[in-house]
Design a protein around this motif. Structure first.
Motif, PDB file in Angstrom:
ATOM      1  N   LYS A 148      -8.569  -8.561 -23.008  1.00  0.00           N
ATOM      2  CA  LYS A 148      -8.229  -8.402 -21.798  1.00  0.00           C
ATOM      3  C   LYS A 148      -8.573 -10.195 -20.825  1.00  0.00           C
ATOM      4  O   LYS A 148      -7.811 -11.172 -20.458  1.00  0.00           O
ATOM      5  CB  LYS A 148      -8.980  -7.720 -20.332  1.00  0.00           C
ATOM      6  CG  LYS A 148      -7.362  -7.536 -19.695  1.00  0.00           C
ATOM      7  CD  LYS A 148      -7.901  -6.027 -18.669  1.00  0.00           C
ATOM      8  CE  LYS A 148      -6.575  -6.230 -17.917  1.00  0.00           C
ATOM      9  NZ  LYS A 148      -7.290  -4.000 -17.168  1.00  0.00           N
ATOM     10  N   ASP A 149      -9.862 -10.582 -21.009  1.00  0.00           N
ATOM     11  CA  ASP A 149     -10.582 -10.981 -19.670  1.00  0.00           C
ATOM     12  C   ASP A 149     -10.668 -13.188 -20.817  1.00  0.00           C
ATOM     13  O   ASP A 149     -11.420 -13.928 -20.321  1.00  0.00           O
ATOM     14  CB  ASP A 149     -11.856 -11.170 -19.400  1.00  0.00           C
ATOM     15  CG  ASP A 149     -11.409 -10.077 -18.109  1.00  0.00           C
ATOM     16  OD1 ASP A 149     -10.780 -10.218 -17.776  1.00  0.00           O
ATOM     17  OD2 ASP A 149     -11.991  -8.806 -18.570  1.00  0.00           O
ATOM     18  N   ALA A 150     -10.835 -12.843 -21.563  1.00  0.00           N
ATOM     19  CA  ALA A 150     -11.400 -14.190 -23.299  1.00  0.00           C
ATOM     20  C   ALA A 150      -9.989 -15.196 -23.792  1.00  0.00           C
ATOM     21  O   ALA A 150      -9.051 -13.535 -23.608  1.00  0.00           O
ATOM     22  CB  ALA A 150     -11.837 -13.319 -24.563  1.00  0.00           C
ATOM     23  N   GLY A 207     -15.027 -18.431 -23.156  1.00  0.00           N
ATOM     24  CA  GLY A 207     -13.656 -17.785 -22.274  1.00  0.00           C
ATOM     25  C   GLY A 207     -13.236 -16.760 -23.291  1.00  0.00           C
ATOM     26  O   GLY A 207     -12.233 -16.697 -23.610  1.00  0.00           O
ATOM     27  N   LYS A 238     -22.453 -20.450 -19.697  1.00  0.00           N
ATOM     28  CA  LYS A 238     -22.421 -18.695 -18.755  1.00  0.00           C
ATOM     29  C   LYS A 238     -21.853 -18.529 -19.778  1.00  0.00           C
ATOM     30  O   LYS A 238     -20.591 -19.065 -20.107  1.00  0.00           O
ATOM     31  CB  LYS A 238     -21.523 -18.577 -17.077  1.00  0.00           C
ATOM     32  CG  LYS A 238     -23.055 -19.032 -16.362  1.00  0.00           C
ATOM     33  CD  LYS A 238     -22.846 -19.018 -15.067  1.00  0.00           C
ATOM     34  CE  LYS A 238     -23.525 -18.926 -14.125  1.00  0.00           C
ATOM     35  NZ  LYS A 238     -23.046 -19.066 -12.730  1.00  0.00           N
ATOM     36  N   ARG A 252     -18.760 -16.561 -19.829  1.00  0.00           N
ATOM     37  CA  ARG A 252     -18.405 -15.710 -18.600  1.00  0.00           C
ATOM     38  C   ARG A 252     -17.314 -14.578 -19.255  1.00  0.00           C
ATOM     39  O   ARG A 252     -16.803 -13.481 -18.851  1.00  0.00           O
ATOM     40  CB  ARG A 252     -17.093 -16.935 -18.523  1.00  0.00           C
ATOM     41  CG  ARG A 252     -17.581 -17.614 -17.353  1.00  0.00           C
ATOM     42  CD  ARG A 252     -16.405 -18.669 -16.895  1.00  0.00           C
ATOM     43  NE  ARG A 252     -16.568 -20.218 -18.306  1.00  0.00           N
ATOM     44  CZ  ARG A 252     -15.932 -20.700 -18.251  1.00  0.00           C
ATOM     45  NH1 ARG A 252     -14.519 -20.040 -18.055  1.00  0.00           N
ATOM     46  NH2 ARG A 252     -15.810 -21.205 -19.666  1.00  0.00           N
ATOM     47  N   SER A 253     -16.971 -14.909 -21.071  1.00  0.00           N
ATOM     48  CA  SER A 253     -16.905 -14.217 -21.970  1.00  0.00           C
ATOM     49  C   SER A 253     -17.184 -12.162 -21.466  1.00  0.00           C
ATOM     50  O   SER A 253     -16.828 -11.409 -21.368  1.00  0.00           O
ATOM     51  CB  SER A 253     -16.569 -13.873 -22.985  1.00  0.00           C
ATOM     52  OG  SER A 253     -15.618 -13.657 -24.118  1.00  0.00           O
ATOM     53  N   THR A 278     -19.800 -11.870 -19.661  1.00  0.00           N
ATOM     54  CA  THR A 278     -19.571 -10.907 -18.328  1.00  0.00           C
ATOM     55  C   THR A 278     -18.689 -10.491 -17.771  1.00  0.00           C
ATOM     56  O   THR A 278     -18.528  -9.340 -17.028  1.00  0.00           O
ATOM     57  CB  THR A 278     -19.958 -12.417 -17.497  1.00  0.00           C
ATOM     58  OG1 THR A 278     -21.609 -13.085 -17.835  1.00  0.00           O
ATOM     59  CG2 THR A 278     -20.435 -12.203 -15.932  1.00  0.00           C
ATOM     60  N   LYS A 279     -17.561 -10.931 -18.091  1.00  0.00           N
ATOM     61  CA  LYS A 279     -16.461  -9.937 -18.060  1.00  0.00           C
ATOM     62  C   LYS A 279     -15.944  -9.700 -18.193  1.00  0.00           C
ATOM     63  O   LYS A 279     -15.644  -8.331 -17.848  1.00  0.00           O
ATOM     64  CB  LYS A 279     -14.680 -10.791 -18.199  1.00  0.00           C
ATOM     65  CG  LYS A 279     -14.596 -11.929 -16.717  1.00  0.00           C
ATOM     66  CD  LYS A 279     -13.491 -13.282 -17.255  1.00  0.00           C
ATOM     67  CE  LYS A 279     -13.417 -14.128 -15.609  1.00  0.00           C
ATOM     68  NZ  LYS A 279     -12.822 -15.376 -16.236  1.00  0.00           N
ATOM     69  N   MET A 280     -15.941  -9.095 -19.453  1.00  0.00           N
ATOM     70  CA  MET A 280     -16.063  -7.768 -20.215  1.00  0.00           C
ATOM     71  C   MET A 280     -17.276  -6.720 -19.640  1.00  0.00           C
ATOM     72  O   MET A 280     -16.575  -5.542 -19.712  1.00  0.00           O
ATOM     73  CB  MET A 280     -16.690  -8.074 -22.092  1.00  0.00           C
ATOM     74  CG  MET A 280     -15.512  -8.466 -22.419  1.00  0.00           C
ATOM     75  SD  MET A 280     -15.819  -9.108 -24.018  1.00  0.00           S
ATOM     76  CE  MET A 280     -14.781  -7.725 -24.836  1.00  0.00           C
ATOM     77  N   GLU A 334     -17.694  -6.673 -16.630  1.00  0.00           N
ATOM     78  CA  GLU A 334     -17.331  -6.033 -15.300  1.00  0.00           C
ATOM     79  C   GLU A 334     -16.524  -4.915 -15.912  1.00  0.00           C
ATOM     80  O   GLU A 334     -16.016  -4.396 -14.840  1.00  0.00           O
ATOM     81  CB  GLU A 334     -16.971  -7.367 -14.628  1.00  0.00           C
ATOM     82  CG  GLU A 334     -17.559  -7.811 -14.342  1.00  0.00           C
ATOM     83  CD  GLU A 334     -17.424  -8.945 -13.348  1.00  0.00           C
ATOM     84  OE1 GLU A 334     -18.392 -10.056 -13.105  1.00  0.00           O
ATOM     85  OE2 GLU A 334     -16.233  -9.477 -13.843  1.00  0.00           O
ATOM     86  N   ALA A 335     -15.452  -5.127 -16.861  1.00  0.00           N
ATOM     87  CA  ALA A 335     -14.370  -4.410 -17.240  1.00  0.00           C
ATOM     88  C   ALA A 335     -14.444  -2.767 -17.947  1.00  0.00           C
ATOM     89  O   ALA A 335     -13.786  -2.229 -18.139  1.00  0.00           O
ATOM     90  CB  ALA A 335     -13.288  -4.910 -18.742  1.00  0.00           C
TER      91      ALA A 335
END
Ligand code: SF4
Length: 346
Positions: free
Chosen positions: A217-219, A237, A249, A251-252, A254-256, A258-259
């Motif tokens: 989703k977020d990558a 990302g 950072k 980010r990938s 981190t977002k995973m 969060e998901a």
């Protein structure tokens, strides 16, 4: 489905028919672009009258791959194996791995390599590009076609890198003494076309588009496995190594998290820790191995500290990260450096 996807299938079908006597290798990373490529390739392969003499789908197991994508790809490979067999498609699924001395933690903890940065990005070559190059160089007869899922629309950098190589669907590549053809059938596809291919093409059925979509989703983007040194780092990302310190950072990850992928948290904490630790000059030699008076490899004390941290992480996640073969190699390298003049200064 867009006309561009049909064109990509048609282009691949024609290429397969034209080069039926050659061996085909498809680079697969588990991400969306190489998944779209695989779907388009299988759609084309199902249309041809005669199969090429050999087809391999290769995945490069870095040993430090994002654990979510790692287990997804390994599970998928098992399913694809049976599916291709049932469909009568002559596709070999092959996991490549760097030789023990080139693996991530052997280099960092054994040789003391500082973790990679943009200016010292030793990892992509060692972990991803070289295993693929070796496979191409050693395993096959003269005539090889290598397919990868590069797309111009992926990023400005990727567009420039593709254009620098000629910009067409076919490019010449050199690997050691070998020249081979690089085929980029999805070069012109947009992001929407990629997802359309994944969701709307029927085969391979083992690919669960919803699962891929949810972990992806977020990558965006995939790690390069064919030489393109100016390509962005794999983890900016995108899926890549959970250890990646090339980006400031992750980010990938981190977002995973969060998901809902909480299992990645200890890995991310380790990455953040080692990212700072690499800058602790008390843990580095004062000169590089080549004698340049700049911060060099981690000292033995630094390497031992990192190993302890990895062991802690292994206990936290219940997974072996450094295997026995790597541990033996790390200890062998420590012995070689034990009497190094720089060690005496630490
Ligand atoms: S993800 Fe990062 S550490 Fe891994 S190969 Fe790519 S740039 Fe290197």
């Amino acid at each position: 489905m867009s006309e561009l996807v049909f064109q990509a299938i048609q282009r691949t079908t024609e290429a397969l028919e034209c080069h039926v006597d050659r061996e085909w290798i498809l680079g697969f990373s588990g991400g969306k672009d190489s998944t779209a490529l695989l779907k388009i390739f299988v759609s084309a392969l199902r249309k041809v009258k005669r199969f090429p003499q050999k087809v391999s789908v290769i995945f490069c197991d870095t040993g430090v791959e994002n654990p979510v994508i790692d287990s997804y790809v390994k599970g998928l490979f098992c399913l694809l194996n049976s599916e291709f067999e049932n469909l009568g498609l002559p596709i070999d699924l092959i996991m490549l791995k760097a030789p023990v001395e080139e693996r991530y933690f052997v280099k960092v903890i054994g040789r003391g390599y500082p973790t990679p940065t943009n200016s010292f990005r030793w990892c992509t070559q060692s972990l991803r590009i070289k295993p693929v190059s070796r496979f191409i160089e050693n395993s096959f007869a003269d005539d090889v076609v290598v397919l990868i899922g590069s797309r111009k629309a992926e990023s400005q950098q990727r567009r420039r890198s593709i254009e620098k190589m000629g910009g067409g669907h076919w490019q010449k590549q050199v690997e050691g003494n070998r020249r081979y053809d690089l085929f980029l059938p999805i070069l012109d596809l947009s992001l929407a076309d990629v997802w359309d291919s994944i969701f709307l093409l029927d085969y391979p059925r083992s690919i669960d588009p919803k699962k891929l979509e949810s972990i992806y989703k977020d990558a965006s983007g995939e790690c390069p496995i064919i030489k393109s040194p100016d390509a962005p780092p794999c983890a900016s990302g995108r899926f890549g190594c959970w250890t990646c310190t090339v980006v400031r950072k992750d980010r990938s990850a981190t977002k995973m998290i969060e998901a809902g992928h909480d299992q990645l948290l200890p890995y991310l904490e380790f990455r953040n820790w080692i990212s700072k630790f690499r800058d602790d000059l008390d843990m580095r030699w004062l000169v590089r191995r080549n004698g340049v008076p700049r911060p060099g490899p981690f000292s033995l004390m630094g390497r031992k500290t990192i190993l302890e941290k990895v062991r802690e992480l292994e206990r936290a996640v219940g997974q072996q990260i450094i295997d026995d073969e790597e541990t033996i190699e790390i200890k062998r390298l420590w012995d070689l450096d034990a009497n190094h003049p720089q060690e005496k200064l630490c």
